[in-house]
Design a protein around this motif. Sequence first.
Motif, PDB file in Angstrom:
ATOM      1  N   ILE A  23     -40.171  49.708 -51.823  1.00 35.96           N
ATOM      2  CA  ILE A  23     -40.428  51.269 -52.498  1.00 35.96           C
ATOM      3  C   ILE A  23     -40.217  50.964 -53.578  1.00 35.96           C
ATOM      4  CG2 ILE A  23     -38.965  53.828 -51.831  1.00 35.96           C
ATOM      5  CD1 ILE A  23     -39.001  52.356 -49.064  1.00 35.96           C
ATOM      6  N   CYS A  24     -39.303  50.445 -54.189  1.00 29.12           N
ATOM      7  CA  CYS A  24     -39.056  50.905 -55.811  1.00 29.12           C
ATOM      8  C   CYS A  24     -40.309  50.453 -56.763  1.00 29.12           C
ATOM      9  CB  CYS A  24     -37.465  50.776 -56.365  1.00 29.12           C
ATOM     10  SG  CYS A  24     -35.921  50.708 -55.290  1.00 29.12           S
ATOM     11  N   ILE A  25     -40.574  49.221 -56.440  1.00 26.98           N
ATOM     12  CA  ILE A  25     -41.337  48.782 -57.407  1.00 26.98           C
ATOM     13  C   ILE A  25     -43.027  49.231 -57.614  1.00 26.98           C
ATOM     14  CG2 ILE A  25     -43.022  46.082 -57.705  1.00 26.98           C
ATOM     15  CD1 ILE A  25     -39.869  46.417 -58.438  1.00 26.98           C
ATOM     16  N   TRP A  26     -43.508  49.642 -55.323  1.00 27.03           N
ATOM     17  CA  TRP A  26     -44.287  50.521 -55.888  1.00 27.03           C
ATOM     18  C   TRP A  26     -44.287  51.832 -56.101  1.00 27.03           C
ATOM     19  CZ3 TRP A  26     -45.343  55.047 -52.747  1.00 27.03           C
ATOM     20  CH2 TRP A  26     -46.594  55.383 -52.907  1.00 27.03           C
ATOM     21  N   LEU A  27     -43.028  53.005 -56.111  1.00 27.05           N
ATOM     22  CA  LEU A  27     -42.627  53.976 -56.571  1.00 27.05           C
ATOM     23  C   LEU A  27     -43.450  54.003 -58.508  1.00 27.05           C
ATOM     24  CD1 LEU A  27     -40.158  56.092 -54.618  1.00 27.05           C
ATOM     25  CD2 LEU A  27     -42.117  56.542 -54.852  1.00 27.05           C
ATOM     26  N   ALA A  28     -42.269  52.314 -59.079  1.00 23.58           N
ATOM     27  CA  ALA A  28     -42.398  52.318 -60.355  1.00 23.58           C
ATOM     28  C   ALA A  28     -44.523  52.067 -60.935  1.00 23.58           C
ATOM     29  CB  ALA A  28     -41.441  50.812 -60.986  1.00 23.58           C
ATOM     30  N   TYR A  61     -35.053  38.287 -53.292  1.00 23.73           N
ATOM     31  CA  TYR A  61     -35.958  38.463 -54.894  1.00 23.73           C
ATOM     32  C   TYR A  61     -37.439  37.467 -54.533  1.00 23.73           C
ATOM     33  CZ  TYR A  61     -37.797  36.690 -59.792  1.00 23.73           C
ATOM     34  OH  TYR A  61     -38.662  36.296 -60.126  1.00 23.73           O
ATOM     35  N   VAL A  62     -37.214  36.128 -54.116  1.00 18.57           N
ATOM     36  CA  VAL A  62     -38.622  35.861 -53.688  1.00 18.57           C
ATOM     37  C   VAL A  62     -39.371  36.367 -52.499  1.00 18.57           C
ATOM     38  CG1 VAL A  62     -39.958  33.884 -52.780  1.00 18.57           C
ATOM     39  CG2 VAL A  62     -37.391  33.519 -54.480  1.00 18.57           C
ATOM     40  N   SER A  63     -38.863  37.217 -51.356  1.00 15.11           N
ATOM     41  CA  SER A  63     -39.607  37.846 -50.960  1.00 15.11           C
ATOM     42  C   SER A  63     -40.543  39.103 -51.151  1.00 15.11           C
ATOM     43  CB  SER A  63     -38.480  37.523 -48.995  1.00 15.11           C
ATOM     44  OG  SER A  63     -37.639  38.601 -49.825  1.00 15.11           O
ATOM     45  N   SER A  64     -39.062  39.935 -51.967  1.00 19.01           N
ATOM     46  CA  SER A  64     -39.795  41.074 -52.500  1.00 19.01           C
ATOM     47  C   SER A  64     -40.710  40.490 -53.537  1.00 19.01           C
ATOM     48  CB  SER A  64     -37.892  41.425 -53.392  1.00 19.01           C
ATOM     49  OG  SER A  64     -38.403  40.704 -54.414  1.00 19.01           O
ATOM     50  N   LEU A  65     -40.593  39.964 -53.640  1.00 18.44           N
ATOM     51  CA  LEU A  65     -42.667  39.290 -55.000  1.00 18.44           C
ATOM     52  C   LEU A  65     -43.605  39.005 -54.258  1.00 18.44           C
ATOM     53  CD1 LEU A  65     -40.741  36.842 -58.120  1.00 18.44           C
ATOM     54  CD2 LEU A  65     -42.006  39.638 -57.779  1.00 18.44           C
ATOM     55  N   LEU A  66     -43.025  38.619 -53.461  1.00 17.97           N
ATOM     56  CA  LEU A  66     -44.882  38.406 -52.315  1.00 17.97           C
ATOM     57  C   LEU A  66     -44.937  39.587 -51.835  1.00 17.97           C
ATOM     58  CD1 LEU A  66     -43.039  35.326 -51.014  1.00 17.97           C
ATOM     59  CD2 LEU A  66     -44.935  35.243 -52.628  1.00 17.97           C
ATOM     60  N   LEU A  67     -43.824  39.983 -51.176  1.00 21.16           N
ATOM     61  CA  LEU A  67     -44.091  41.171 -50.276  1.00 21.16           C
ATOM     62  C   LEU A  67     -45.239  42.376 -51.200  1.00 21.16           C
ATOM     63  CD1 LEU A  67     -44.500  42.451 -47.273  1.00 21.16           C
ATOM     64  CD2 LEU A  67     -42.201  43.573 -47.788  1.00 21.16           C
ATOM     65  N   CYS A  68     -44.201  43.096 -52.034  1.00 18.79           N
ATOM     66  CA  CYS A  68     -45.016  43.501 -53.387  1.00 18.79           C
ATOM     67  C   CYS A  68     -46.341  43.321 -54.216  1.00 18.79           C
ATOM     68  CB  CYS A  68     -43.806  43.500 -53.845  1.00 18.79           C
ATOM     69  SG  CYS A  68     -42.658  45.028 -54.366  1.00 18.79           S
ATOM     70  N   PHE A  69     -46.552  41.838 -53.792  1.00 17.63           N
ATOM     71  CA  PHE A  69     -47.382  41.206 -54.059  1.00 17.63           C
ATOM     72  C   PHE A  69     -48.560  41.794 -53.115  1.00 17.63           C
ATOM     73  CE2 PHE A  69     -51.108  38.466 -55.335  1.00 17.63           C
ATOM     74  CZ  PHE A  69     -51.317  38.709 -56.314  1.00 17.63           C
ATOM     75  N   ILE A  70     -48.708  42.101 -52.459  1.00 19.87           N
ATOM     76  CA  ILE A  70     -49.714  41.912 -51.679  1.00 19.87           C
ATOM     77  C   ILE A  70     -49.598  43.810 -50.644  1.00 19.87           C
ATOM     78  CG2 ILE A  70     -49.554  41.763 -48.301  1.00 19.87           C
ATOM     79  CD1 ILE A  70     -48.233  39.158 -49.003  1.00 19.87           C
ATOM     80  N   LEU A  71     -48.589  44.261 -51.407  1.00 22.15           N
ATOM     81  CA  LEU A  71     -48.526  46.130 -51.260  1.00 22.15           C
ATOM     82  C   LEU A  71     -48.831  46.864 -52.085  1.00 22.15           C
ATOM     83  CD1 LEU A  71     -45.565  46.319 -48.407  1.00 22.15           C
ATOM     84  CD2 LEU A  71     -48.109  45.718 -47.801  1.00 22.15           C
ATOM     85  N   VAL A  72     -48.484  46.441 -53.287  1.00 20.99           N
ATOM     86  CA  VAL A  72     -48.989  47.509 -54.538  1.00 20.99           C
ATOM     87  C   VAL A  72     -50.228  47.121 -55.195  1.00 20.99           C
ATOM     88  CG1 VAL A  72     -47.513  47.256 -56.658  1.00 20.99           C
ATOM     89  CG2 VAL A  72     -45.826  47.153 -54.774  1.00 20.99           C
ATOM     90  N   PRO A  73     -50.520  48.547 -55.346  1.00 23.19           N
ATOM     91  CA  PRO A  73     -51.271  48.014 -55.889  1.00 23.19           C
ATOM     92  C   PRO A  73     -51.902  47.870 -57.402  1.00 23.19           C
ATOM     93  CG  PRO A  73     -51.523  50.225 -55.570  1.00 23.19           C
ATOM     94  CD  PRO A  73     -50.111  49.499 -55.078  1.00 23.19           C
ATOM     95  N   ASN A  74     -50.995  48.409 -58.252  1.00 25.72           N
ATOM     96  CA  ASN A  74     -50.855  47.764 -59.461  1.00 25.72           C
ATOM     97  C   ASN A  74     -50.276  46.947 -59.625  1.00 25.72           C
ATOM     98  OD1 ASN A  74     -50.552  47.859 -61.881  1.00 25.72           O
ATOM     99  ND2 ASN A  74     -49.580  49.710 -62.692  1.00 25.72           N
ATOM    100  N   LYS A  75     -50.828  45.719 -59.641  1.00 24.61           N
ATOM    101  CA  LYS A  75     -49.927  43.872 -59.819  1.00 24.61           C
ATOM    102  C   LYS A  75     -48.852  44.313 -61.381  1.00 24.61           C
ATOM    103  CE  LYS A  75     -51.939  42.834 -55.667  1.00 24.61           C
ATOM    104  NZ  LYS A  75     -51.093  43.686 -55.121  1.00 24.61           N
ATOM    105  N   LEU A  76     -49.728  45.239 -62.531  1.00 29.69           N
ATOM    106  CA  LEU A  76     -48.432  45.155 -63.242  1.00 29.69           C
ATOM    107  C   LEU A  76     -47.733  45.357 -63.755  1.00 29.69           C
ATOM    108  CD1 LEU A  76     -51.635  45.667 -66.772  1.00 29.69           C
ATOM    109  CD2 LEU A  76     -50.658  43.456 -65.719  1.00 29.69           C
ATOM    110  N   ALA A  77     -47.141  46.341 -62.583  1.00 29.66           N
ATOM    111  CA  ALA A  77     -46.031  47.070 -62.088  1.00 29.66           C
ATOM    112  C   ALA A  77     -45.090  45.812 -61.465  1.00 29.66           C
ATOM    113  CB  ALA A  77     -46.123  48.123 -61.586  1.00 29.66           C
ATOM    114  N   LEU A  78     -45.554  44.527 -60.843  1.00 28.69           N
ATOM    115  CA  LEU A  78     -44.750  43.347 -60.840  1.00 28.69           C
ATOM    116  C   LEU A  78     -44.064  42.715 -61.804  1.00 28.69           C
ATOM    117  CD1 LEU A  78     -46.751  41.904 -57.921  1.00 28.69           C
ATOM    118  CD2 LEU A  78     -44.415  43.489 -58.003  1.00 28.69           C
ATOM    119  N   LEU A  79     -44.615  43.173 -63.478  1.00 35.09           N
ATOM    120  CA  LEU A  79     -43.626  42.118 -64.298  1.00 35.09           C
ATOM    121  C   LEU A  79     -42.403  42.399 -64.774  1.00 35.09           C
ATOM    122  CD1 LEU A  79     -46.914  41.778 -66.612  1.00 35.09           C
ATOM    123  CD2 LEU A  79     -46.233  40.204 -64.755  1.00 35.09           C
TER     124      LEU A  79
END
Length: 181
Positions: A23-28, A61-79
């Motif tokens: 949720i935090c990464i998606w909101l970010a 850490y690893v599971s949140s990266l993988l899940l965010c990669f799938i769910l977060v539309p803005n992939k740059l927000a993962l960096l």
Amino acid sequence: MGNKRSVSQIIAPGGICLALTVICIWLASFIPAELSMYAISSVLIGIMIIEAGMKGAWLLYVSSLLLCFILVPNKLALLPYAFFFGLYGIIKYYAERINNKPMQYVAKIGIFTAVFAVAYMFFNELFFAVITLPAYSTASIFILAIIIFVIYDYIFSGLLSLYRTRIKREKESGEDPFKLS
């Protein structure tokens, strides 16, 4: 049962931390106060260290990266999460294992400065060749960033202490995975 924790006592906080991190990464990726969302997500890694140890933190850490990669539309927000905020709880844990307090800060500030330098060079090449910013020296930008980082580290420690004493209801003890500074 002693000091051993059941699997469900470890999995439940992991699932909650994973959901909150996503949720935090998606909101970010959408809101202007994105750094605060990344900071909150990094505290969740610290909470996972308290709840389940380093294996649980790495798994989060690893599971949140993988899940965010799938769910977060803005992939740059993962960096920011992938290269600093997601790892900072783990870095902090290892840095605070050092018995010399000044060396703890040297380690944490050194790692932050290295990550910040790489990010600064990357964004400088990518964006600042086209965008003109006010004439601030690189040294002043780094000094300000380090000051903000030290404040962030202090708040991070305070939030973990608050979690342990108010939410988890533990007394300060020698078993604390973080030597809070």
